[in-house]
Design an enzyme around this catalytic site. Structure first.
Site, PDB file in Angstrom:
ATOM      1  N   GLY A  51      43.787  32.467 -14.243  1.00 37.09           N
ATOM      2  CA  GLY A  51      43.271  33.759 -13.800  1.00 37.09           C
ATOM      3  C   GLY A  51      43.362  34.844 -14.849  1.00 37.09           C
ATOM      4  O   GLY A  51      43.322  36.013 -14.539  1.00 37.09           O
ATOM      5  N   CYS A  52      43.499  34.442 -16.115  1.00 37.49           N
ATOM      6  CA  CYS A  52      43.549  35.442 -17.175  1.00 37.49           C
ATOM      7  C   CYS A  52      42.329  35.288 -18.069  1.00 37.49           C
ATOM      8  O   CYS A  52      41.938  34.177 -18.389  1.00 37.49           O
ATOM      9  CB  CYS A  52      44.790  35.252 -18.034  1.00 37.49           C
ATOM     10  N   GLN A  53      41.775  36.424 -18.500  1.00 37.42           N
ATOM     11  CA  GLN A  53      40.673  36.367 -19.463  1.00 37.42           C
ATOM     12  C   GLN A  53      41.204  35.919 -20.817  1.00 37.42           C
ATOM     13  O   GLN A  53      40.523  35.261 -21.584  1.00 37.42           O
ATOM     14  CB  GLN A  53      40.058  37.754 -19.580  1.00 37.42           C
TER      15      GLN A  53
END
Lengths: 141, 421
Positions: A51-53
């Site tokens: 869920g991290c860019q």
């Protein structure tokens, strides 16, 4: 130093910058650059926070009674934020970590990074750190 | 009729900017009362801002016109049905479609593509057939086809992209085969800005007996689109990227296909008669418009199209081209900066990476300076994989952006790089 004391220390550190965004972000970047490098063997996909860019690897270990965190990121500001989280939570007991309020994030003006849409993973990072602490607690009992 | 200029004058640009209330706001006001930074909005590829006329149309609808369309015998319902169908005609004229009933209101481009994949797919594509897409598609134009192929046993083929971000036309010719039932292709790449030669691609596909869907989400806000001239079988776009409201989009489809296709979603409004034994569906376009639509959104889209037509698409294209031509060398002069997508004649999209920095760090520091850009994979992960990068920073311009904003972007990027390296 307790978690709350470290939180207060960080808040005071950031208060010096006032509304100077440059100073604040330069500080975060410096924190990111000074975060100790972690063993490349720990940067495996199973240590990747989803869920991290940017990519964030989190490694948690129980040393004695305390949880010790190590982290890395391919984005330097995210790495700086990870550094702050480690400073606050690392080397505390699972119970202390689970109960941590982490109000400093709001107080130092990084609240926007807590928005789930922000996709920089601070929310996922905190969740994972607390989950790991919980897992250590459950394993011990 | 007033003759439209083929460019936007400085005085006109000031007037245009005044039409968009959001463009005068600031961001990052500090708690100590210090002033925020003027918003520089360069994320038009994600969504565009709305002119006052569109905002007013939405407020007017809910204040004075609200009722359900196509249903009521009462005055309000009749009035709004006329307004809504007039909006459909505005959109028909804008795309130069032959019939108003070839214009289907959807929730957006994604919804429009899902409609075609489901409905056209079920009727015309069977196991062993092939669907051809390209490597530069938005996930919205990949996933519906991938899912369809998995479910129906069809085969998904992909036209590769060349190093400068153009479509590999030789590969297209090879991949377009006897079994290719549908070719789905973006008109303008949201990540690279590449404008695909869709008219030629459609001609070649048709010569092969292949139907074509064009994803026009990044094209309609910036250029003339004539679906008859293109000879597209399906063409879709989103209102919110075209200065209209969110939650509404358009599927244009040739009458001959739409008539043959089964309804996609079924329910209120799509029928002529219903018994428990059998339902007779309504004619076009209502067959594809189940449930109460986004009435205000459809009307707002027509107002948005009217608005851009008062400026003129030639003037818009010329202004955006000038912005891109001004910005490209300025950014390229920044050490370590590499533009991703350098196909000739591209649209006003600047995607870039900078050696030794992460796109998200650049985006965060630009945001602190009041500049809104997009960072990440732009819903085109396969394209990022093709270029071997985790993502880009993307500045995408609209007709209300200015040369001064380009200057500020360049200065802000330099400052971000200085802070990071």
């Amino acid at each position: 130093m307790t978690i709350a004391e470290t939180e207060r220390e960080i808040t005071e550190e950031f208060e010096l910058f006032g509304s100077d965004w440059e100073g604040k972000y330069e500080h975060l970047i410096d924190l990111g650059k000074s975060l100790p490098l972690i063993d490349p063997n720990l940067k495996t996909d199973d240590k990747l926070i989803k869920g991290c860019q940017s990519k964030v690897w989190l490694h948690s270990a129980l040393e004695g009674e305390n949880v010790v965190y190590r982290a890395d990121s391919d984005a330097i500001i995210t790495k700086g934020i990870a550094g702050l989280m480690i400073r606050v939570l690392s080397e505390h007991t699972p119970n202390e970590i689970i109960d941590a309020k982490l109000e400093f994030i709001d107080q130092i003006g990084l609240k926007e990074h807590l928005s789930p849409t922000r996709a920089n993973g601070l929310v996922s990072m905190i969740k994972q750190m607390k989950m790991d602490a919980l897992a250590f607690k459950l394993n011990a009992s | 009729m007033e003759t439209l200029l083929n460019h936007i004058t400085p005085a006109q640009l000031a007037g245009i900017r005044a039409d968009f209330p959001i463009l005068s706001r600031t961001v990052h006001q500090a708690t100590d009362g210090s002033q925020g930074k003027p918003l520089i909005y360069l994320d038009n590829g994600a969504t565009s801002q709305k002119p006052r006329a569109v905002i007013d149309a939405l407020a007017h609808y809910y204040s004075f016109q609200n009722s359900n369309i196509h249903r009521g015998i009462h005055r309000l319902s009749q009035e709004i049905t006329v307004v809504y169908e007039k909006a459909r005609e505005t959109i028909q004229k804008h795309l130069h479609a032959l019939h108003a009933h070839e214009i289907i209101f959807t929730r957006g481009t994604t919804d429009a593509i899902c409609l075609v994949a489901s409905s056209f797919g079920k009727r015309f594509i069977t196991s062993g057939d092939e669907i051809l897409i390209t490597e530069m598609e938005h996930h919205s134009n990949i996933l519906p086809w991938q899912q369809f192929c998995e479910e129906q046993g069809a085969v998904l083929k992909v036209v590769p992209v060349t190093e400068n971000g153009a479509l590999d036309l030789i590969a297209f010719g090879i991949l377009l085969g006897k079994k290719t039932k549908l070719f789905a292709c973006t008109h303008v790449s949201n990540t690279l800005g590449t404008i695909n030669p869709v008219k030629e691609l459609i001609r070649l596909a048709h010569a092969n007996g292949t139907a074509v869907l064009i994803d026009g989400a990044q094209a309609v806000p910036h250029m003339h689109v004539d679906v008859q001239d293109l000879d597209a079988d399906f063409y879709c776009f989103s209102a919110h990227k075209t200065f209209g409201p969110t939650g509404v989009g358009i599927l244009y489809g040739k009458e001959k296909w739409l008539n043959e296709m089964p309804p996609y979603q079924v329910g209120g409004g799509t029928i002529k008669t219903v018994t428990f034994a059998k339902t007779e569906y309504a004619d076009l376009p209502l067959k594809f418009e189940a449930g109460t639509p986004h009435i205000a959104g459809g009307i707002g889209l027509a107002v948005a199209l009217d608005y851009i037509n008062t400026i003129g698409l030639d003037a818009i294209a010329s202004h955006e081209h000038a912005l891109l031509a001004y910005a490209t060398p300025q950014l390229q002069a920044i050490p370590g900066l590499r533009i991703i997508g350098t196909a000739p004649g591209k649209a006003s999209v600047l995607s870039f990476v900078i050696d030794g920095t992460h796109p998200m760090d650049i985006g965060t520091l630009l945001d602190q300076q009041g500049i809104a850009v997009r960072t990440g994979h732009h819903c085109t992960q396969p394209l990022m994989a093709r270029f071997g990068i985790p993502g880009t920073v993307r500045a995408s311009f609209a007709f209300y952006n200015t040369m001064e904003e380009v200057d500020k972007l360049e200065q802000a990027v330099r400052k971000a790089v200085k802070m990071l390296i």
